[in-house]
Scaffold this active site. Sequence first.
Site, mmCIF file in Angstrom:
data_model
loop_
_atom_site.group_PDB
_atom_site.id
_atom_site.type_symbol
_atom_site.label_atom_id
_atom_site.label_comp_id
_atom_site.label_asym_id
_atom_site.label_seq_id
_atom_site.Cartn_x
_atom_site.Cartn_y
_atom_site.Cartn_z
ATOM 1 N N HIS A 132 -46.013 10.410 121.964
ATOM 2 C CA HIS A 132 -44.645 10.791 121.618
ATOM 3 C C HIS A 132 -44.604 11.102 120.119
ATOM 4 O O HIS A 132 -44.325 10.232 119.294
ATOM 5 C CB HIS A 132 -43.684 9.644 121.956
ATOM 6 N N ASP A 174 -48.924 7.218 130.430
ATOM 7 C CA ASP A 174 -49.189 8.207 129.379
ATOM 8 C C ASP A 174 -48.203 9.363 129.528
ATOM 9 O O ASP A 174 -48.557 10.461 129.965
ATOM 10 C CB ASP A 174 -50.634 8.687 129.483
ATOM 11 N N GLU A 216 -45.210 5.951 121.745
ATOM 12 C CA GLU A 216 -44.856 6.296 120.367
ATOM 13 C C GLU A 216 -45.548 5.383 119.366
ATOM 14 O O GLU A 216 -45.485 4.154 119.488
ATOM 15 C CB GLU A 216 -43.348 6.233 120.152
#
EC number: 3.2.1.4
Length: 648
Positions: free
Chosen positions: A540, A588, A597
């Site tokens: 992310h 994922d 993230e």
Amino acid sequence: MYGRDPWGGPLEIHATDSATDDDRSRNLNDLDRAALSRPLDETQQSWLLGPTEQKKKKYVDLGCIIVSRKIFVWTVGTIVAAALLAGFITLIVKTVPRNHHKNPPPDNYTLALHKALKFFNAQKSGKLPRHNNVSWRGNSGLQDGKGDASFYKDLVGGYYDAGDTIKFNFPMAYAMTMLSWSVIEYSHKYEAAGELVHVKELIKWGTDYFLKTFNSTADSINDMVAQVGSGNTDEGSTVPNDHYCWMRPEDMDYKRPVTTCNGACSDLAAEMAAALASASIVFKDNREYSKKLVHGAKTAYQFGRTRRGRYSAGTAEAAKFYNSSMYWDEFIWGGAWMYYATGNVSYLDLITKPTMAKHAGAFWGGPFYGVFSWDNKLAGVQVSLLENLLCLCFLYVHVLLTIMYPCAFQLLLTRLRLFLSPGYPYEEILSTFHNQTNIVMCSYLPYFNKFNRTRGGLIQLNHGDPQPLQYAANAAFLATLYSDYLDAADTPGWNCGPNFYSTNVLREFARTQVDYILGKNPRNMSYLVGFGQKYPKRVHHRGASIPKNKVKYNCKGGWKWRDSKKPNPNTIEGAMVAGPDKRDGFRDVRMNYNYTEPTLAGNAGLVAALVALSGEEDASRTIDKNTIFSAVPPLFPTPPPPPAPWRP
């Protein structure tokens, strides 16, 4: 006729004598016998016998000294023989083939350290240096803070916080403090890994930016920048900002507001002071820059002390992302670093007041006690003043209680007690911090079930909430550091109640947590991007998910990359993602930031843990005992007051 007798007497010769040859020969024989009856001098002997052989001289005149000929000959002979022998040995050594011993390959922790530091290069904002070594990143945020006609000239620089492009100064300051702390303790390990120059450059990139966020040359201030950029998307807001838009940092074209703090700012200011003060120790050899950092730290800390309150209180946007639960722990954390950076005992007097520790929750206990993060510094400070304990925890997008911070400042203050022993009047409170540090270390061990663990062995310091890796990494750093403190103090271990545990137990705990992050887990997944064969591919992260193809994607144009199921076109090496859930599960998926993230503060804790564990085993337990005390003058403890007079 008279002639001269060569033997000293007159010789009379009669010319008329006609003596025969026999008579003359007989006369000569008589003369010979007479001559031999007298001693002859050298001249006479030379006449008679001719030149004689010269005796060999017993000494040799070397000009400056006269030495025995025998000693001279033996000395010269010995030197010549030694030279011939040395030449012969050298010839043999050069001609005989030999195996070249190569240095052992770097261990996994060192290899991972190289990767983890690169993440900070990928997060840089501003005009990037040529050696940034992240090919898909470029200059960005060059207009930050410009033209605002405020107390700052510009706010170019610093680091983006996570997968977005906001600069949150509170967790950023914490991250820089963690990097500085790790350099102060383990600079020799960074140097051995070839990363010392790199990590110092990363720290300076952050501190240069911090000096812009307030008037760092003044003695007192009224304002400080808390945040650059905005991420508010409440009530379905479609205003372009750093969360609504999905763009490369280099392509940002929307307004990036600046949030300042001028009313209540204690936690932010004290954290900023900690970052600048700790960095001043890192750069102590650069006297001018170190002096500038110390002055800025003093100004920031004083600002925090006079403007009491939480920077995220009220309607501040920071409360949604990096809410601070209190500021007392930052007071102690920042004050400890101020004392180490300046040697001013007034800071030590302040932070060792029992009321300060009580307000900070140093002795509260509770479910998050001993969990170290950007919001909770207690564990770190306790270890630091006692020997820098082990504080875990970095919280992102969650409101975390500040009781996590005691671990950090307790460890910092434990360091002080272990190595300087300041004595009265500090001994009582420092001893208490030391005991609390021991308790926190005990809580990390599996024997006491203070915290749950996943089946794969990951400690659940945030009690099963998302993003657990940052807390485990911080705990691994603190455990390793405290273990090294005890070893440096010639202390083989510590007590947990009636049981004694060696420092090896702490290091083993730290290894299990870091090894889990690096891939020793049920999914065989490395949660450090770029390390190992299997790691997250859909991180992310805006910059990593959009290709660098000379196409500028606008605010919503990048959404197609955000929502794509394909792997990121750019690998953000060294990013530690948020991590698995409490059942070791991991998805994922780019849009699920609770799994994928990475954050600045989380990576700082991992870097600290990796460098602490890195290196060969025989050198792995060494810390720099003295650098942190370089500004601290010798302490002469005040004698305790005499006891009251005895009365019957």
